[in-house]
Design a protein around this motif. Structure first.
Motif, PDB file in Angstrom:
ATOM      1  N   MET A   1       0.841  -1.192   0.000  1.00 55.31           N
ATOM      2  CA  MET A   1       0.000   0.000   0.000  1.00 55.31           C
ATOM      3  C   MET A   1       0.877   1.243   0.000  1.00 55.31           C
ATOM      4  O   MET A   1       1.623   1.473   0.938  1.00 55.31           O
ATOM      5  N   LYS A   2       0.761   2.015  -1.068  1.00 57.06           N
ATOM      6  CA  LYS A   2       1.568   3.239  -1.172  1.00 57.06           C
ATOM      7  C   LYS A   2       1.016   4.323  -0.246  1.00 57.06           C
ATOM      8  O   LYS A   2      -0.186   4.380   0.004  1.00 57.06           O
TER       9      LYS A   2
ATOM     10  N   LEU B   1       0.712   7.284  -1.071  1.00 54.72           N
ATOM     11  CA  LEU B   1      -0.199   8.026  -1.943  1.00 54.72           C
ATOM     12  C   LEU B   1      -1.636   7.520  -1.780  1.00 54.72           C
ATOM     13  O   LEU B   1      -2.576   8.307  -1.597  1.00 54.72           O
ATOM     14  N   THR B   2      -1.804   6.210  -1.852  1.00 58.19           N
ATOM     15  CA  THR B   2      -3.140   5.612  -1.772  1.00 58.19           C
ATOM     16  C   THR B   2      -3.777   5.878  -0.412  1.00 58.19           C
ATOM     17  O   THR B   2      -4.980   6.161  -0.326  1.00 58.19           O
TER      18      THR B   2
ATOM     19  N   ASP C   1      10.839   0.482  -6.404  1.00 61.65           N
ATOM     20  CA  ASP C   1      11.344   1.378  -7.437  1.00 61.65           C
ATOM     21  C   ASP C   1      10.250   1.699  -8.425  1.00 61.65           C
ATOM     22  O   ASP C   1       9.743   0.815  -9.104  1.00 61.65           O
ATOM     23  N   ILE C   2       9.881   2.959  -8.494  1.00 62.48           N
ATOM     24  CA  ILE C   2       8.924   3.381  -9.509  1.00 62.48           C
ATOM     25  C   ILE C   2       9.538   4.577 -10.221  1.00 62.48           C
ATOM     26  O   ILE C   2      10.081   5.471  -9.580  1.00 62.48           O
TER      27      ILE C   2
ATOM     28  N   ASN D   1       7.997  10.386 -12.259  1.00 59.57           N
ATOM     29  CA  ASN D   1       7.067  10.862 -13.274  1.00 59.57           C
ATOM     30  C   ASN D   1       6.560  12.242 -12.859  1.00 59.57           C
ATOM     31  O   ASN D   1       5.589  12.365 -12.109  1.00 59.57           O
TER      32      ASN D   1
ATOM     33  N   SER E   1       5.063  14.616 -14.441  1.00 62.15           N
ATOM     34  CA  SER E   1       3.728  15.085 -14.830  1.00 62.15           C
ATOM     35  C   SER E   1       2.636  14.392 -14.007  1.00 62.15           C
ATOM     36  O   SER E   1       1.604  14.987 -13.742  1.00 62.15           O
ATOM     37  N   PHE E   2       2.877  13.154 -13.567  1.00 68.77           N
ATOM     38  CA  PHE E   2       1.908  12.546 -12.648  1.00 68.77           C
ATOM     39  C   PHE E   2       1.865  13.315 -11.320  1.00 68.77           C
ATOM     40  O   PHE E   2       0.791  13.612 -10.792  1.00 68.77           O
TER      41      PHE E   2
ATOM     42  N   ILE F   1      -1.314  15.084  -9.512  1.00 75.02           N
ATOM     43  CA  ILE F   1      -1.916  14.582  -8.269  1.00 75.02           C
ATOM     44  C   ILE F   1      -1.741  15.557  -7.096  1.00 75.02           C
ATOM     45  O   ILE F   1      -2.543  15.557  -6.158  1.00 75.02           O
TER      46      ILE F   1
ATOM     47  N   LEU G   1       5.116   7.451  -3.610  1.00 77.28           N
ATOM     48  CA  LEU G   1       4.946   6.356  -4.564  1.00 77.28           C
ATOM     49  C   LEU G   1       5.862   5.164  -4.321  1.00 77.28           C
ATOM     50  O   LEU G   1       5.532   4.049  -4.706  1.00 77.28           O
TER      51      LEU G   1
END
Ligand SMILES: [Zn+2]
Lengths: 144, 215
Positions: free
Chosen positions: A1-2, A4-5, A36-37, A40, A42-43, A47, A110
């Motif tokens: 669970m991030k 963010l969520t 590892d993500i 990004n 622009s995301f 958000i 993230l």
């Protein structure tokens, strides 16, 4: 669970929908993991306006992160193309530090995940178990 | 062939062996990939978005969301909900990027208002039409779901739900529940009147005609 969520999850119990105490859910016995993500920008820009900053600070604090800025960073227009050497050379200090703030946010929102633990509703006390990163939001039928 | 949702509720139907069968059958996978791509096309997300995957199963659609290239407006960050623990277990093993929630969409959508840019649902919504216990009805479950989905999407947000209605009455019941929740809605049918017909319920929050959908 991030993380963010977690900033968007509320208690699923119907009676908690109208209570301000049901958000954010509070962590108990959380075990964290880094993943590892790909960064990004622009995301993040998309958000960031939707992040509830006060809730984010509460969550980060409960998980032991103390370096969250007290105010939500403002979003700069997507102007700087860092791949162009010219622009890199003229990048100001504030842009560099802004980029650092955004990258730190990316890591925390993230890439930091709760693998095990519980999220507890501050209104009804219902505990949502997290196992192997999956949060169990199934409610017993008397609550659903 | 009997329809799975006529025999058992989804959490029982998709036990471990059924779940594995579902994700290893390449025919089913191809169909699912095709429908996910069609749904994405209908959503036409212009930039990296936060997307809810309703009935995410083993994460096949999610993997597509994660791998949309920047030139096509991606990649997207997604959260998946599914009622089947064994399906989610396969998603874990496949190491998908999205967050996973074990949840019953008939109990609502547990996110605060305006969370998502968009939602996608492939072959899940028809499950809401079988109420498996005496204290709930398909109507009540559809209402909880669509009200919750509507609230969880931001203004201007969109959702595309591909589903398999058992008959016209069920198709209409699902669409009516979505409209009652406040959505602008259109039904799109690919391959109409063939045995491979695919029904897409295309939903928007905050009005405006939905491009490419003829009602
Ligand atoms: Zn609660």
């Amino acid at each position: 669970m991030k993380i963010l969520t977690v900033n968007f999850l509320t208690c699923a119990v119907k009676a908690c929908k109208t209570s301000s105490l049901s958000f954010p859910l509070h962590f108990k016995d959380a075990e964290l993991e880094q993943s590892d993500i790909e960064y990004n920008a622009s995301f993040l820009r998309n958000i960031l306006p939707r992040i509830d900053w006060e809730a984010f600070k509460i969550t980060a604090n409960e998980l032991g992160f103390t370096t969250v800025p007290s105010e939500k960073p403002t979003i700069s227009a997507p102007t700087t193309d860092l791949s162009t050497p010219d622009i890199v050379n003229t990048t100001s200090h504030t842009e560099v530090s802004h980029d650092k703030v955004m990258r730190d946010l990316h890591t925390l929102l993230l890439e930091t995940e709760v693998r095990e633990g519980k999220m507890v509703c501050g209104n009804c006390g219902h505990e949502y178990r997290i196992k192997e990163g999956i949060a169990n939001f199934l409610l017993p039928s008397h609550l659903g | 062939m009997s329809r799975p949702e006529d025999t058992l509720p989804p959490d029982l139907f998709y036990n471990d062996s059924e779940s594995r069968k579902y994700t290893t059958s390449s025919r089913i996978q191809n169909v699912q990939v095709e429908m996910t791509n069609r749904a994405l096309e209908l959503l036409s997300l212009p930039s990296p978005s936060l997307v809810l995957d309703i009935g995410c199963g083993s994460g096949l659609s999610g993997e597509i969301l994660s791998s949309v290239p920047p030139s096509d407006g991606g990649p997207h960050i997604w959260v998946g909900m599914d009622i089947s623990a064994s399906m989610l277990d396969i998603a874990l093993q496949r190491d998908v990027e999205g967050d996973l929630l074990l949840a019953d969409i008939g109990q609502g959508v547990p996110f605060r208002a305006g969370t998502f840019d968009a939602a996608i649902s492939i072959s899940a919504v028809q499950w809401l039409c079988n109420a498996e216990s005496s204290d709930t009805s398909p109507q009540a479950r559809l209402t909880r779901f669509f009200n919750g989905l509507y609230a969880s999407l931001r203004r201007g947000g969109k959702a595309v739900c591909q589903f398999y209605p058992k008959n016209e009455a069920q198709r209409d019941m699902v669409s009516a529940a979505a409209i009652k929740a406040g959505f602008g809605a259109g039904l799109l049918e690919d391959g109409a009147a063939t045995k491979n017909a695919k029904v897409y319920l295309v939903l928007s929050v905050g009005g405006g005609a939905i491009e490419g959908v003829v009602e």
